[in-house]
Write a protein that holds these residues in place. Structure first.
Motif, PDB file in Angstrom:
ATOM      1  N   LEU A   1      26.137 -44.962  -8.615  1.00 10.57           N
ATOM      2  CA  LEU A   1      27.423 -45.366  -8.103  1.00 10.57           C
ATOM      3  C   LEU A   1      28.409 -44.312  -8.767  1.00 10.57           C
ATOM      4  O   LEU A   1      28.386 -44.263  -9.886  1.00 10.57           O
ATOM      5  CB  LEU A   1      27.917 -46.916  -8.562  1.00 10.57           C
ATOM      6  CG  LEU A   1      27.514 -48.012  -7.608  1.00 10.57           C
ATOM      7  CD1 LEU A   1      25.915 -48.122  -7.252  1.00 10.57           C
ATOM      8  CD2 LEU A   1      28.046 -49.199  -8.088  1.00 10.57           C
TER       9      LEU A   1
ATOM     10  N   SER B   1      31.231 -44.087  -3.790  1.00  5.74           N
ATOM     11  CA  SER B   1      30.281 -43.452  -3.194  1.00  5.74           C
ATOM     12  C   SER B   1      29.101 -44.102  -3.927  1.00  5.74           C
ATOM     13  O   SER B   1      28.870 -44.487  -5.065  1.00  5.74           O
ATOM     14  CB  SER B   1      30.126 -41.719  -3.320  1.00  5.74           C
ATOM     15  OG  SER B   1      29.048 -41.383  -2.765  1.00  5.74           O
ATOM     16  N   ALA B   2      27.811 -44.235  -3.235  1.00  2.49           N
ATOM     17  CA  ALA B   2      26.765 -44.711  -3.702  1.00  2.49           C
ATOM     18  C   ALA B   2      25.656 -44.330  -3.198  1.00  2.49           C
ATOM     19  O   ALA B   2      25.613 -44.261  -2.036  1.00  2.49           O
ATOM     20  CB  ALA B   2      26.735 -46.389  -3.739  1.00  2.49           C
TER      21      ALA B   2
ATOM     22  N   GLY C   1      32.697 -43.459  -9.012  1.00  2.00           N
ATOM     23  CA  GLY C   1      34.063 -43.942  -8.529  1.00  2.00           C
ATOM     24  C   GLY C   1      35.063 -43.803  -9.603  1.00  2.00           C
ATOM     25  O   GLY C   1      35.083 -42.831 -10.287  1.00  2.00           O
TER      26      GLY C   1
ATOM     27  N   SER D   1      29.850 -48.493  -0.103  1.00  3.01           N
ATOM     28  CA  SER D   1      30.632 -48.466  -1.149  1.00  3.01           C
ATOM     29  C   SER D   1      32.149 -48.823  -0.944  1.00  3.01           C
ATOM     30  O   SER D   1      32.463 -48.476   0.083  1.00  3.01           O
ATOM     31  CB  SER D   1      30.722 -47.092  -1.824  1.00  3.01           C
ATOM     32  OG  SER D   1      29.404 -46.584  -1.855  1.00  3.01           O
ATOM     33  N   SER D   2      32.789 -49.651  -1.930  1.00  4.15           N
ATOM     34  CA  SER D   2      34.141 -50.167  -1.620  1.00  4.15           C
ATOM     35  C   SER D   2      35.131 -49.975  -2.649  1.00  4.15           C
ATOM     36  O   SER D   2      34.750 -50.179  -3.766  1.00  4.15           O
ATOM     37  CB  SER D   2      33.888 -51.501  -0.934  1.00  4.15           C
ATOM     38  OG  SER D   2      35.273 -52.143  -0.716  1.00  4.15           O
TER      39      SER D   2
ATOM     40  N   VAL E   1      34.720 -48.182  -6.044  1.00  4.79           N
ATOM     41  CA  VAL E   1      33.466 -47.689  -5.691  1.00  4.79           C
ATOM     42  C   VAL E   1      33.690 -46.576  -4.671  1.00  4.79           C
ATOM     43  O   VAL E   1      34.038 -46.973  -3.622  1.00  4.79           O
ATOM     44  CB  VAL E   1      32.114 -48.452  -5.775  1.00  4.79           C
ATOM     45  CG1 VAL E   1      30.916 -47.462  -5.465  1.00  4.79           C
ATOM     46  CG2 VAL E   1      31.917 -49.089  -6.614  1.00  4.79           C
TER      47      VAL E   1
ATOM     48  N   ALA F   1      29.462 -52.031  -4.822  1.00  5.71           N
ATOM     49  CA  ALA F   1      28.545 -51.304  -3.731  1.00  5.71           C
ATOM     50  C   ALA F   1      27.616 -52.607  -3.385  1.00  5.71           C
ATOM     51  O   ALA F   1      27.149 -53.451  -4.145  1.00  5.71           O
ATOM     52  CB  ALA F   1      28.046 -50.282  -4.402  1.00  5.71           C
TER      53      ALA F   1
END
Lengths: 622, 154, 325
Positions: C246, C234-235, C248, C206-207, C232, C212
């Motif tokens: 996802l 967390s995924a 965020g 996740s970024s 994002v 993601a």
């Protein structure tokens, strides 16, 4: 400057250039040289050599000649290395040789960037091919900044698809020509036109530092504007088809930043600008002032051409004891004849607005009841808002007045119809009022159709009228974003939608879809566009980071006559089942395609999964 | 002998009288018992009738109360219905008095059905309207394409 | 079904995690005290007291006996899950960012931040050894020209480690050689979270660059991309369906500038293979910082900037849902 050659264009220039390909970077192109005959050429060469010798040794010089042996007004100079050439460009671009000749200098390699398309593109192919695409599918272009990317979409029935996408297509923004034939791109060296099936370059107009362009309504002429101070050729009028320069004008103090400096008559016959003492009107046969002098109109404040006749409306401001006047005039040969006028008292401002079909001229007049303060800085109070409505299609052009009690935020005239929508009030405490302007026997009676208390700022009519989108654009105090879709046939609200930070709403030219967009000037993030049906059903939504512009590709006026349109309408029971069937086929084709795609993706992923599971099993054994 | 006869008869008569008297006494007694019995039954019946009456009145009152409560509930429900366009149309169509015969739940489901029906109709209407505009634009286009081609060739 | 709301933390959540069976849910936040909950009803079982700063992340071993936590107080701590007793403290020089148990539960991986002139380093420690022994391996990440590690996990069969970095790089480390073997830069901004699928064959990153991405965990080959218009955080990959979830939103500092109405604090459901979004679940009043899916795939939990953990049980509509193909 009009004694400059008209044909400073690139294909021939490319053909005649020196053939050292490896050293394009050390060649410069100097434009706006004096045009001389063979006798004076040596003298010219001496003068120019003197200018350029200080940047290093010129290995090669070349002055293209026309068939009579005269120079064409530009030349090529090759230096020993790139540094010298760059320095020469830097120092002599804008160099004033004499009163009439200011150099425009470029690196050959820069020039090539603008002209990288092969010369055979002069055979432009079918520039109107896009108009024959099935289903009257409209196109639109989207521009994003960083990366500078221009994308052209086709708004296909099954949803928008990308037709073309290019990085750095244009350095500034793009502009569609008014009939949609060309996409114009901006470059430091000038303007390039793109068109045809593959959006190939079809024309170019060299004008350094061009910031704005404007088209004549029939696309025959282009005005490029390069508002550099003291630029003797700040405005250039070009012939679009041949790419030749027709006339240029120096910068004057009436220019305010923006594309519209000249105003064009409906068939490209005249173009006119507001001068210090009246209207300066030029014809496109001679490109000279009509009757060799301006139409003197003291205190002229603004004028606007009718979109369908050689008529124009103007108003003159109050001057001392002379009240303001509103005038409708017609161009007759070299004369400008008044058809209708009205004297107006206590006027602060007027806005002249023609209906698209030219049936009505609506003028919003802001008036005061009290004036105080100094002469140069007057203060007005007790403001009154009037609409003066000219019924252009009726005998003697009858005039109606509509009084509005509240502040008018905006108004919009139904493009093909008789309705006027006025938004009054302030700070989103606004009312939307629909009026019918009356026609035939009824002229003289403005009917209020409906008042809707809605918080909106703008009304945008569908190109064919009847449907209108009421939108709350982002303003200082509010992020806006409401979109209300109204059917004025029964004055019903079809849908209410939202697009926060809304900056733009534009109808597709066929009137079936509306696009709303949020651009980078209006919002920090969430730049996007949405496409709605005319009823307010969202059919597409796309995030475009740093969106700069969204524009539908315009279409030319229909070639169908009124009778042909009637025929089509009559044949409804012929084409309805045909189109129904076509839609069915398209739908099944589309879903089959999508299913196929998904099946493929699924298979690929399944394979990957199996591979990984197998790998894991092997690893575990070890 | 006659005396004897007379005496005998007298005795007979007396006996008869006595019998009669007993009989009548008996009869009276019997009558008394039956009447007492009847009285008892009557009282009992009376009592029962009173009780039934009371119960009926009670039931009637309860029913009345229930009816009133129902009416009140319905009034609330109908007033709520009146707040929406579709609700008003339902009231108009069925009639307000008639609606009091419903219960709030069935009224609610009536409303929901109407909303669903309306939205379906609305969707259908929009679809038809869209097709009208879209098809006309396309039909015009189809008629124009040959002209565009000819224009381009020229 | 109504979600179970855990008034988990005073301040924003940093990490939530289910144990292997899914009966327990562990949570950490910026309020220093990690907690454990019954996932079935949201009852708090206990908390782990000892840290003196934000707890950035935590991990629980396979048999749910030990918990490891990494904190901004420059310590990594090992806890007894049942008693809440602290079993070990690993003291570092700078805030600790990442910690994770190996699959066998014997080793832990942890990293520290590159602040105050100290490099970012990665440590491997055998938890059976005495803390005096020090880590069994130590890699200077900064020295290798890499940016700070922001997340990390153990690969298949504990043979390698994958770390995500604050410049969007993804690095794979061989454990035997203790060196990087693969490096990719799939993201243009910080990697916020890395999670593997159930059998540790895929990995989802996740970024902050609003995407993601799914990778083959071993080859780091990029397989799929899930695009949103928000960072994002967390995924997670569903063990049951071909779905990913996802979470965020925009950054905390920007939240106040946006009304809750226009804020998009939703968990977003994408099809794993078709990359299409098909559902959203609203609820949080701030960005979602961490997402975990129950090992049975029938519920998931999200932890937000708003300090709340929400456990959602899927209804049958979801469990029956499949994109047509």
């Amino acid at each position: 400057g009009s004694d400059f050659p008209d044909d400073v264009l690139c294909p021939e220039l490319m053909a005649e250039r020196p053939q050292e390909h490896e050293s394009l970077n050390n060649i410069i192109v100097v434009d706006n040289l004096p045009k001389v005959d063979s006798v004076k050429l040596e003298k010219l060469k001496q003068v120019i050599s003197k200018v350029y010798s200080k940047f290093g040794i010129c290995r090669n010089e070349y002055y293209p000649l026309d068939k009579d042996g005269n120079t064409k007004g530009y030349g090529f100079f090759e230096f020993q290395n790139e540094q010298m050439a760059i320095e020469a460009v830097k120092q002599t671009d804008g160099y004033r040789l004499d009163k009439n000749h200011t150099f425009s200098v470029n690196l050959m390699s820069d020039f090539e960037r603008l002209t990288q398309v092969p010369p055979e593109s002069a055979d432009t192919g079918n520039l109107l091919s896009w108009l024959s695409e099935p289903d009257a599918v409209d196109q639109f272009a989207v521009q994003s900044d960083e990366p500078k990317k221009t994308t052209i979409f086709s708004n296909a029935l099954s949803g928008p698809t990308i037709l073309d996408e290019r990085n750095k297509w244009t350095e500034n923004n793009f502009v569609w020509s008014p009939k949609g034939t060309y996409l114009a791109s901006f470059h430091e060296q000038g303007i390039a036109f793109w068109g045809g099936k593959e959006f190939r370059q079809v024309q170019r107009f060299a004008h350094r530092g061009v910031n704005y362009i404007d088209f004549s309504p029939c696309e025959r002429y282009l005005v490029t504007i390069s508002p550099r101070p003291n630029n003797p050729e700040a405005f250039i009028v070009w012939d679009v088809i041949t790419g030749t320069k027709k006339r240029s004008f120096p910068l004057d103090q009436h220019f305010s930043q923006g594309p519209s400096y000249f105003k064009w008559s409906f068939q490209d016959q005249y173009f006119a600008k507001q001068g210090p003492d009246g209207i300066y009107m030029y014809d496109t046969e001679s490109f000279q002032l009509v009757d060799k002098k301006p139409f003197k109109i003291p205190s002229l404040a603004d004028f606007q051409w009718s979109p369908t006749d050689n008529r124009l409306a103007y108003w003159t401001a109050e001057d001392g004891n002379v009240p303001a006047r509103l005038v409708l005039a017609e161009v007759n040969g070299t004369r400008l004849d008044e058809i209708r006028s009205k004297t107006l008292f206590n006027v602060i401002d007027c806005r002249l607005c023609w209906q698209k079909r030219g049936d009505y001229l609506v003028v919003k007049v802001d008036r005061y009841t009290k004036k105080s303060g100094e002469k140069n800085n007057p203060k007005y109070s007790g403001l009154i808002y009037n609409f003066e409505i000219f019924h252009m299609r009726e005998k003697n052009v009858p005039l109606d007045t509509l009084e509005v009690k509240e502040i008018v935020q905006s108004f919009a005239i139904e493009p093909a119809g008789h309705k006027l929508v006025v938004i009054t009030g302030e700070n989103l405490r606004t009312n939307v009022t629909f009026y019918k302007m009356g026609q035939g026997q009824k002229s003289g009676k403005i009917e209020t159709l409906k008042v809707m208390p809605l918080a909106v700022t703008t009304a945008i009519w569908a190109p064919n009228g009847q449907y209108v989108v009421l939108a709350a654009m982002k303003t200082g105090s509010s992020s806006g974003g409401q979109l209300i879709f109204v059917d004025t046939a029964d004055m019903s609200v079809m849908t209410k939608q939202e697009h926060p930070d809304l900056s733009d709403v534009e109808w597709c030219p066929t009137g079936r879809y509306v696009a709303s967009s949020v651009n980078l000037w209006n919002a920090k993030r969430d730049h996007s566009f949405k496409i709605w049906t005319f009823q307010g059903n969202m059919i597409f939504e796309k995030t475009v980071d740093r969106l700069v512009a969204f524009h539908w590709r315009p279409r030319p006026p229909s070639l169908l006559t009124e009778d042909m349109v009637k025929d089509v309408r009559k044949n409804r029971n012929v084409w309805t089942p045909r189109l129904d069937q076509r839609d069915r086929i398209l739908r099944t084709g589309e879903s089959a395609k999508q299913q196929e795609q998904r099946r493929k993706q699924l298979d690929e992923f399944q394979k990957l999964k199996e591979k990984n599971t197998k790998r894991l099993a092997i690893q575990k054994q070890q | 002998n006659q005396r004897k006869e007379i005496l005998k008869r007298r005795e007979l008569i007396e006996r008869y009288k006595e019998d009669k008297e007993i009989e009548s006494k008996n009869k009276l007694r019997q009558l008394e018992t039956t009447s007492r019995h009847q009285e008892e039954v009557r009282v009992k019946e009376e009592e029962e009738r009173r009780k039934a009456d009371q119960a009926r009145r009670k039931a009637e009152a309860a029913l009345e109360r229930e009816k009133e409560e129902h009416r009140l509930n319905m009034k609330i429900a109908i007033d709520k219905l009146r707040e929406s366009d579709i609700g008003r149309r339902i009231i108009e169509l069925i009639g307000e008095e008639e609606l009091y015969k419903y219960d709030p739940e069935s009224l609610n489901s009536l409303h929901i059905d109407a909303v669903i029906k309306h939205s379906r109709e609305q969707k259908e209407k929009l679809k038809v309207q869209f097709k009208k505009v879209d098809f006309f634009a396309r039909a015009l286009h189809d008629a124009e394409v040959p002209l565009v081609k000819k224009y381009n060739d020229d | 079904m109504k979600p179970i709301l855990l008034q988990a933390h005073e301040r924003s959540l940093t990490k939530i995690r289910y144990n292997r069976e899914g009966d327990l849910l562990f949570s950490s936040g910026k309020d220093k005290i990690p907690s454990v909950w019954y996932s079935i009803n949201g009852e708090r079982l206990g908390s782990y007291n000892g840290h003196n700063g934000t707890v950035w992340t935590l991990d629980v071993n396979w048999d749910s006996t030990s918990l490891v936590t990494a904190s901004a107080d420059s310590t990594v701590r090992l806890w007894d899950v049942q008693t809440g007793r602290e079993r070990n403290v690993y003291q570092l020089d700078t805030p600790c960012r990442v910690c994770a148990f190996s699959y066998d539960g014997n080793r832990i991986l942890y990293t520290n931040d590159d602040v105050m002139g100290k490099p970012c380093e990665m440590y491997l420690t055998d938890i059976r050894a005495s803390p005096n022994e020090g880590p069994s391996a130590r890699i200077n990440i900064s020295q290798k020209g890499l940016r700070k590690a922001t997340s990390g996990l153990w690969g298949t069969l504990d043979e390698f480690i994958v770390t995500g970095h604050d410049n969007g790089e993804l690095v794979q480390w061989d454990i035997k050689a203790m060196d990087e073997v693969r490096k990719e830069k799939p993201h243009s901004a910080q990697i916020m979270d890395l999670q593997a699928n159930k059998d540790l064959t895929f990995l989802i990153s996740s970024s902050k660059d609003c995407t993601a991405k799914l990778f083959d965990i071993e080859t780091l080959e990029h397989v799929k991309t899930y695009t949103t218009e928000r960072p994002v955080n967390s995924a997670a990959i569903s063990p049951l369906k071909d779905h990913v979830i996802l979470g965020g939103g925009q950054e905390a500092i920007e939240v106040t500038q946006t009304s809750v109405q226009t804020g998009k604090f939703e968990a977003r459901f994408f099809h794993l293979i078709f990359e299409e979004e098909f559902a959203r679940v609203k609820g949080h009043f701030g960005p979602i910082n961490t997402i975990a899916i129950h090992p049975d795939g029938k519920s998931y939990a999200s932890g937000g900037e708003d300090g709340l953990v929400r456990i959602h049980y899927f209804d049958n509509d979801y469990l029956d849902y499949d994109i047509a193909y």
